[in-house]
Design a protein around this motif. Sequence first.
Motif, PDB file in Angstrom:
ATOM      1  N   SER A   1       0.804  -1.230   0.000  1.00 47.80           N
ATOM      2  CA  SER A   1       0.000   0.000   0.000  1.00 47.80           C
ATOM      3  C   SER A   1       0.830   1.271   0.000  1.00 47.80           C
ATOM      4  O   SER A   1       0.295   2.347   0.193  1.00 47.80           O
ATOM      5  CB  SER A   1      -0.937  -0.007   1.203  1.00 47.80           C
TER       6      SER A   1
ATOM      7  N   ALA B   1      -2.179   3.381   4.260  1.00 49.00           N
ATOM      8  CA  ALA B   1      -3.476   3.515   3.586  1.00 49.00           C
ATOM      9  C   ALA B   1      -4.511   4.077   4.546  1.00 49.00           C
ATOM     10  O   ALA B   1      -4.586   3.666   5.703  1.00 49.00           O
ATOM     11  CB  ALA B   1      -3.935   2.154   3.067  1.00 49.00           C
TER      12      ALA B   1
ATOM     13  N   ASP C   1      -8.299   3.960   0.227  1.00 52.86           N
ATOM     14  CA  ASP C   1      -7.043   3.605  -0.434  1.00 52.86           C
ATOM     15  C   ASP C   1      -6.999   2.104  -0.690  1.00 52.86           C
ATOM     16  O   ASP C   1      -7.729   1.326  -0.076  1.00 52.86           O
ATOM     17  CB  ASP C   1      -5.843   4.006   0.428  1.00 52.86           C
ATOM     18  N   SER C   2      -6.114   1.697  -1.606  1.00 53.65           N
ATOM     19  CA  SER C   2      -5.995   0.275  -1.915  1.00 53.65           C
ATOM     20  C   SER C   2      -4.590  -0.031  -2.407  1.00 53.65           C
ATOM     21  O   SER C   2      -3.797   0.878  -2.662  1.00 53.65           O
ATOM     22  CB  SER C   2      -7.022  -0.154  -2.963  1.00 53.65           C
ATOM     23  N   THR C   3      -4.338  -1.303  -2.572  1.00 55.14           N
ATOM     24  CA  THR C   3      -3.075  -1.736  -3.162  1.00 55.14           C
ATOM     25  C   THR C   3      -3.090  -1.546  -4.670  1.00 55.14           C
ATOM     26  O   THR C   3      -2.044  -1.584  -5.298  1.00 55.14           O
ATOM     27  CB  THR C   3      -2.840  -3.235  -2.890  1.00 55.14           C
TER      28      THR C   3
END
Length: 181
Positions: free
Chosen positions: A26, A31, A35-37
């Motif tokens: 992340s 994060a 949010d995200s990977t």
Amino acid sequence: LEVVKRLIPAGDPGKFDLLIDGAVRSGDEGAGDGDSTGPIAVSAGTQTNPGAYHTVGEAAHPDSGTDLGAYEISYVCENAEKTKYVSGTGSDPVTVQLMPDEEMVCTFTNKAIEAPRPRLKLVKTMEIKYGGSATAADFQASVSDGVTITNVDWDTFVELAPGVYDADETALAGYTPSAWA
């Protein structure tokens, strides 16, 4: 494979590391909500030997002040058709199996646990030395945060916002108050 972070409330300042197979995916800042990977390409086996297992999870981002214990944690992993693969609670890593050409999104939701509000109880003790007949009910108890004065009942818990308060009572002729203890 993708890991997404959701926070309740959305403005919660927590920062988390989103993990795939134990590696932080992340970014360096941690994060927050939404949010995200991003989609991460991982093994899914082969056509002759399909399926590969992976772990997803989260951790408190270092030096962020985030404490996983301050949250109720739940997760759900779904494929591209929104078919639930696995769901549950807790912060332990989750194992998922991916097949060739399969996409999966795992969302970790952290709901902030509300701290209990402070409670205060004022207790009136009277020592009648010279034959007075007043009772505790004859004195009005109050608390003040320096701006607002709030009348309260004796011997009853009252929830207050966190802060510093002064306790007081109305004066009654013929009675001398002692110090608060």
